[in-house]
Write an enzyme that holds these catalytic residues in place. Structure first.
Site, PDB file in Angstrom:
ATOM      1  N   ASN A  67       0.835  -1.207   0.000  1.00  0.00           N
ATOM      2  CA  ASN A  67       0.000   0.000   0.000  1.00  0.00           C
ATOM      3  C   ASN A  67       0.872   1.260   0.000  1.00  0.00           C
ATOM      4  O   ASN A  67       0.736   2.142   0.857  1.00  0.00           O
ATOM      5  CB  ASN A  67      -0.953  -0.003   1.197  1.00  0.00           C
ATOM      6  CG  ASN A  67      -2.247   0.724   0.890  1.00  0.00           C
ATOM      7  OD1 ASN A  67      -2.376   1.381  -0.141  1.00  0.00           O
ATOM      8  ND2 ASN A  67      -3.199   0.641   1.791  1.00  0.00           N
ATOM      9  N   HIS A  88      -8.652   3.726   8.006  1.00  0.00           N
ATOM     10  CA  HIS A  88      -9.044   2.368   7.660  1.00  0.00           C
ATOM     11  C   HIS A  88     -10.447   2.043   8.159  1.00  0.00           C
ATOM     12  O   HIS A  88     -11.164   1.266   7.519  1.00  0.00           O
ATOM     13  CB  HIS A  88      -8.046   1.353   8.237  1.00  0.00           C
ATOM     14  CG  HIS A  88      -6.830   1.162   7.383  1.00  0.00           C
ATOM     15  ND1 HIS A  88      -5.696   1.919   7.539  1.00  0.00           N
ATOM     16  CD2 HIS A  88      -6.584   0.300   6.367  1.00  0.00           C
ATOM     17  CE1 HIS A  88      -4.795   1.520   6.643  1.00  0.00           C
ATOM     18  NE2 HIS A  88      -5.299   0.551   5.925  1.00  0.00           N
TER      19      HIS A  88
END
Length: 463
Positions: free
Chosen positions: A318, A349
């Site tokens: 990521n 998140h």
């Protein structure tokens, strides 16, 4: 999932068409902005139905902020509104939709749009509200000197290449791509006359796209064959726990974690290929003279699978989100940048408890791994066999530590997470605490951390 794949495949075809028939030599910037935006809105509505309204509400709310807020506060207001709205949507998925991840899973695109909104706001603040001498070299390069028009703003946030799966890119890079300067700017960094060229080459993304589509196909096959057959939930099945010894459970944990990766490899690599197919993502020329199309790449699979340290693993997973966290939080935090960056990452998140177990465990293991490396690694550099042995051991430990850390991220809830950690006796937590208690920790000064942080960015940019 079917809608997601269909949208991305249509986006891939649209990207090829966009690059060929709406290239900067055939269409104006306004036309390219308009088509990129309209395609993006269509894909969002097709994939998420009326839930896509959340994307458009957040985009327009922050456009109002960007035009009405004072420049000294524009990044703060944009950040609070974007993260606040995203957090409310995360909460609704748990308490209203009860962990729903089907048509209600509009949070993925919303997370990408939040990254872009906060990125643009910070870079606009740098370009108008701060002096050049106050900025780092990177901040100065990416600073935006004027507020974008509505069309430019919508195109940056809602373009069809990134609305479904990202990644987040810098506003100036995107505008340069739309205006046809993106590749040219990178090529000018190389002295082509010394290489025997009498004019700038014209790199094509076709080879990079085909290579990434091959990775995507392999990832899809692995997802369909492995992920369904090795569910993460099986590691806390009572029958499995009763009849499987500890070491076998660790081995199976590695297998199910590997089986969970292909869907990320598939989604991120396909998103990268879509951008490349449109002509976006050129990052320059490497030392061998090869054209690189990895400006927007979100992962380096080889470095992930061969990582010999927790840090190396994280740096190659990521990637664009790590760069975003650095640009909007770590580099701007007045104090405790690491802690604040962790908090932002967790909030971005979502609010699933498993995410917080993962991040807290990750911090503990990262500190322990750093202590071991600083105190022990130099003893194994005296000979090649010792170095090879060290690399093999650290690879195995790193892979198991990652599996141990990310299991709650997949399981999401508290009860299965606690059950899993009990089944493996909290061994990584205990070992990490013992390491931190027994091994001396060499403190880093703020200047050293900044130097290492810049080195990390340079490394990411060079890959």
């Amino acid at each position: 999932q079917i809608n997601f794949v269909a949208c991305q495949l249509f986006a891939l075809l649209a990207a090829f068409w966009f690059r060929i028939y709406l290239s900067p030599s055939h269409a104006s910037s306004a036309v390219r902005h308009a088509f990129a935006t309209l395609f993006g809105i269509y894909f969002a509505v097709f994939c998420f139905g009326w839930y896509s309204i959340h994307l458009f509400v957040l985009v327009m709310m922050n456009y109002g902020i960007m035009n009405m807020a004072s420049i000294p506060n524009i990044h703060r207001y944009s950040f609070v509104v974007a993260m606040g709205y995203l957090t409310l949507c995360h909460i609704s998925r748990i308490y209203i939709f009860h962990y729903g991840i089907l048509t209600t899973d509009f949070s993925g695109p919303l997370m990408i749009i939040t990254q872009k909104i906060t990125t643009l706001a910070c870079q606009l603040h740098d370009g108008i509200g701060r002096q050049a001498e106050e900025l780092t070299a990177e901040q100065n390069r990416l600073a935006v000197k004027s507020r974008p028009s509505l069309l430019e703003y919508l195109s940056y946030l809602l373009n069809f290449m990134s609305i479904i799966a990202g990644p987040c890119s810098n506003y100036k890079d995107y505008i340069a791509f739309i205006e046809g300067r993106h590749v040219h700017m990178k090529l000018l960094e190389v002295n082509w006359k010394q290489k025997g060229y009498d004019r700038l080459p014209d790199p094509s993304p076709t080879g990079a796209v085909m290579y990434k589509l091959c990775i995507t196909l392999v990832s899809l096959i692995l997802f369909l064959t492995l992920t369904k057959n090795f569910p993460m939930a099986y590691i806390i099945d009572n029958e499995f726990l009763d009849r499987t010894p500890f070491l076998s459970r660790l081995g199976y944990l590695y297998v199910v974690t590997q089986a969970a990766k292909p869907k990320y490899y598939f989604a991120w690599t396909l998103a990268d290929a879509v951008n490349n197919a449109a002509g976006y993502g050129f990052s320059g020329v490497d030392e061998r003279g090869t054209f690189r199309w990895d400006l927007l790449s979100n992962l380096n699979i080889w470095n992930i699978e061969t990582a010999t340290s927790f840090k190396m693993y994280i740096e190659n997973w990521n990637i664009q989100t790590a760069a975003w966290l650095k640009r909007v939080c770590y580099d701007r935090a007045p104090w405790y940048p690491t802690a604040l960056t962790f908090i932002l990452s967790a909030l971005w998140h979502g609010i699933y408890p498993g995410y917080y177990f993962t991040f807290l465990t990750g911090i503990l293991i990262t500190l322990a791994a750093r202590a071991i490396r600083n105190n022990c690694r130099h003893y194994f550099l005296s000979s090649v066999p010792l170095k090879i042995a060290y690399d093999i051991v650290t690879w195995a430990v790193t892979q198991l530590a990652v599996c141990y850390t990310v299991a709650p991220f997949v399981m999401l809830a508290v009860e299965p997470t606690i059950k899993f950690y009990k089944s493996v006796y909290f061994h990584m937590h205990i070992l990490s605490i013992l390491v931190l208690l027994l091994l001396p920790i060499r403190p880093q000064t703020h200047s050293v951390r900044r130097a290492q942080n810049q080195a990390m960015l340079n490394s990411i940019k060079s890959k």
